[in-house]
Design an enzyme around this catalytic site. Structure first.
Site, PDB file in Angstrom:
ATOM      1  N   ASP A  30      51.579 -96.842 -18.114  1.00  0.00           N
ATOM      2  CA  ASP A  30      50.990 -96.115 -19.241  1.00  0.00           C
ATOM      3  C   ASP A  30      50.765 -97.081 -20.387  1.00  0.00           C
ATOM      4  OD1 ASP A  30      50.853 -92.828 -19.772  1.00  0.00           O
ATOM      5  OD2 ASP A  30      50.823 -94.064 -21.589  1.00  0.00           O
ATOM      6  N   PHE A 152      46.099 -79.735  -7.527  1.00  0.00           N
ATOM      7  CA  PHE A 152      46.020 -78.287  -7.777  1.00  0.00           C
ATOM      8  C   PHE A 152      47.316 -77.726  -8.335  1.00  0.00           C
ATOM      9  CE2 PHE A 152      43.062 -79.259  -4.270  1.00  0.00           C
ATOM     10  CZ  PHE A 152      41.874 -78.833  -4.857  1.00  0.00           C
ATOM     11  N   ARG A 154      50.307 -76.335 -10.735  1.00  0.00           N
ATOM     12  CA  ARG A 154      50.390 -75.514 -11.949  1.00  0.00           C
ATOM     13  C   ARG A 154      51.540 -76.001 -12.803  1.00  0.00           C
ATOM     14  NH1 ARG A 154      52.048 -70.278  -9.225  1.00  0.00           N
ATOM     15  NH2 ARG A 154      52.923 -71.938  -7.952  1.00  0.00           N
ATOM     16  N   GLU A 155      51.348 -76.044 -14.109  1.00  0.00           N
ATOM     17  CA  GLU A 155      52.461 -76.377 -14.984  1.00  0.00           C
ATOM     18  C   GLU A 155      53.557 -75.343 -14.786  1.00  0.00           C
ATOM     19  OE1 GLU A 155      51.469 -77.104 -19.053  1.00  0.00           O
ATOM     20  OE2 GLU A 155      49.777 -78.368 -18.498  1.00  0.00           O
ATOM     21  N   CYS A 263      43.745 -76.819 -18.475  1.00  0.00           N
ATOM     22  CA  CYS A 263      42.846 -76.936 -17.322  1.00  0.00           C
ATOM     23  C   CYS A 263      41.691 -75.935 -17.332  1.00  0.00           C
ATOM     24  CB  CYS A 263      43.642 -76.773 -16.037  1.00  0.00           C
ATOM     25  SG  CYS A 263      45.019 -77.933 -15.957  1.00  0.00           S
ATOM     26  N   LYS A 266      39.079 -76.206 -20.275  1.00  0.00           N
ATOM     27  CA  LYS A 266      38.370 -77.485 -20.237  1.00  0.00           C
ATOM     28  C   LYS A 266      37.482 -77.583 -18.987  1.00  0.00           C
ATOM     29  CE  LYS A 266      41.043 -81.138 -19.175  1.00  0.00           C
ATOM     30  NZ  LYS A 266      40.655 -81.799 -17.938  1.00  0.00           N
ATOM     31  N   LYS A 324      51.559 -70.272 -21.300  1.00  0.00           N
ATOM     32  CA  LYS A 324      52.236 -69.495 -20.264  1.00  0.00           C
ATOM     33  C   LYS A 324      53.707 -69.901 -20.297  1.00  0.00           C
ATOM     34  CE  LYS A 324      51.723 -72.548 -16.319  1.00  0.00           C
ATOM     35  NZ  LYS A 324      51.261 -72.684 -14.944  1.00  0.00           N
ATOM     36  N   ARG A 331      48.260 -76.210 -25.498  1.00  0.00           N
ATOM     37  CA  ARG A 331      46.819 -76.436 -25.493  1.00  0.00           C
ATOM     38  C   ARG A 331      46.034 -75.153 -25.177  1.00  0.00           C
ATOM     39  NH1 ARG A 331      46.613 -81.861 -22.038  1.00  0.00           N
ATOM     40  NH2 ARG A 331      48.591 -81.041 -21.299  1.00  0.00           N
TER      41      ARG A 331
END
Ligand code: UGA
Length: 435
Positions: A30, A152, A154-155, A263, A266, A324, A331
């Protein structure tokens, strides 16, 4: 297998940690020194259930490391994943590919031997071609195969999704990449996860089509909720009634305040842009974007109505701020619109969230953040449940009633049942379950 992951953000960290957990040797790279220092010190900068343990375990066992120095890690790697951010570009909604392209240049300069370059970031159709071009232009002798392998997950359920995926999509144009990519995911073959090999552009499109379809499902049921309110139906039962049809399926049919997150908003906007530019506009997805944006704003009106037509000078308690549960991600959270609209209408807002208040404080002004749902409800003229965290599922309504100023509960996630709430003396408003 030696893997380098460019970008230690959400997707990069989860993928890197899971690949290491499969037994691969992984280096996450990073550009943010603070982030890398934190990770090297064993601290995970995002909230994702199970991730800290997995990172710590693999770090300790020497399979996972972090660095600022991209070149040596890329040089060593058999496979390099690009998992950098692709934010919405201000103004036109298109995905900003600056970081992806700069990652492609870094890879071109540092790769040694045959290297598979994989885009995991969500990128518009044709980005794989562009990445390949950039690598060729930067260093023509670099020997790479560019692959698309959309994610794919999900958070909040990312590790589970990564380790037990419904499918793995691998888009390639250079057959030499097939074997190394199979090797990367071989540990999942025991779970019989379906692996789909396809063309690179098709793989890129599958990602956008999946998110747009899910966003459409949510928007459809949200409109059915409005219709239920207008004609006196129950949207949960409508969802169940249609979801039992296997062709439709019951998932992603929970009506609520509109979809948010990093996601769906956007990606739907980006798909709309790509489609328009290509001369094949997706009118359906355009409508989904517009209906959802409007819905998030309109949720405040529900609160105003529940407060008898005005919230001016009133105090509103917001429970749940993140887009959620089980994430600290704010975001495009519907809570941002709800709070903003209520403040515009003259309300004072108090708020509580189990994980999101730090992030929320950066995006909201004039909100009093509270340390518990009950503290939040003090003196409130309405309590509004915006995000369905488990801790809000069994609130002590008797206790709540003694704390609030006026007992009004607006439940934007249909967590409660009307008779139960009304029995405790509250006025209740929900989403699409009639009166
Ligand atoms: C979504 C997809 O579900 C993942 O498959 C995908 O990998 C990810 O985007 C991505 O592209 O990276 P995520 O944004 O983490 O995952 O969250 P979801 O659980 O899909 O929820 C998105 C939004 O839809 C939330 O605001 C949620 O409250 C809302 N939602 C979801 C509903 O309003 N109703 C539903 O029935 C389901």
């Amino acid at each position: 297998m030696k893997i380098a992951v460019l970008g230690a953000g959400y997707v990069g960290l989860v993928s890197g940690a899971c690949f290491a957990d499969f037994g691969h040797e992984v280096v996450c790279i990073d550009k943010d020194p603070e982030r890398v220092a934190m990770l090297m010190g064993g601290r995970v900068p995002i909230f994702e259930p199970g991730l800290d343990d997995m990172v710590a375990r693999n770090q300790r066992d020497g399979r996972l490391s972090f660095t600022l120095d991209a070149a040596p890690a890329i040089a060593e790697a058999d496979v390099v994943f690009i998992a950098v951010g692709t934010p919405s570009r201000r103004g036109d909604g298109r995905a900003d590919l600056t970081y992806v392209f700069s990652a492609a240049q870094d890879i071109a300069r540092a790769a040694t031997g045959f290297t598979v370059v994989v885009t995991k970031s969500t990128v518009p159709v044709g980005t794989g071609d562009a990445v390949q071009r950039i690598i060729r232009d930067t260093r023509p002798e670099a020997d790479v195969a560019v692959v698309s392998n959309p994610e794919f997950l999900r958070e909040g359920a990312a590790i589970e999704d990564f380790k037990r995926p419904d499918r793995i999509v691998i888009g390639l144009e250079d057959e030499r990449a097939r074997e190394p990519m199979s090797e990367v995911y071989r540990p999942l073959f025991v779970n019989q996860a379906p692996v789909m090999f396809t063309g690179r552009r098709t793989a890129e499109l599958i990602k956008y089509a999946a998110n747009a379809f899910l966003a459409t499902k949510i928007t459809f049921i949200n409109e059915m909720a409005d219709l239920c309110e207008a004609v006196g139906g129950n949207v949960q039962e409508v969802a169940r009634g249609i979801g039992l049809d296997n062709r439709i399926g019951g998932k992603f049919l929970h009506a609520g305040p509109g979809f948010g997150g990093s996601c769906f908003p956007k990606d739907t906007r980006a798909l709309v842009e790509t489609a328009r530019e290509s001369g094949a506009p997706t009118r359906l997805v355009e409508a989904v974007v517009a209906v959802n944006d409007q819905r998030k704003k309109r949720m405040a009106e529900k609160v105003v109505r529940a407060c008898g037509g005005s919230v001016a000078g009133k105090t509103i308690a917001i429970l749940g701020l993140t887009f959620k549960p089980n994430t600290d991600d704010m975001r495009e959270s519907p809570a941002l619109d709800v709070v903003h609209e209520l403040q515009q209408a003259g309300a004072t807002v108090r708020a509580h969230d189990p994980e999101g208040m730090e992030q929320a404080a950066k995006l909201m002004t004039g909100v009093l953040f509270c340390d518990s749902p009950y503290h939040c409800a003090e003196g409130a003229d309405a309590v509004v449940l915006v995000t369905e965290w488990d801790t809000y599922r069994a609130l002590d309504l008797d206790r709540l009633k003694t704390i609030v100023n006026v007992p009004v509960l607006v439940d934007l996630r249909n967590v409660y049942r009307r008779p139960e709430v009304e029995r405790h003396g509250f006025t209740y408003a929900d989403v699409g379950r009639g009166a």
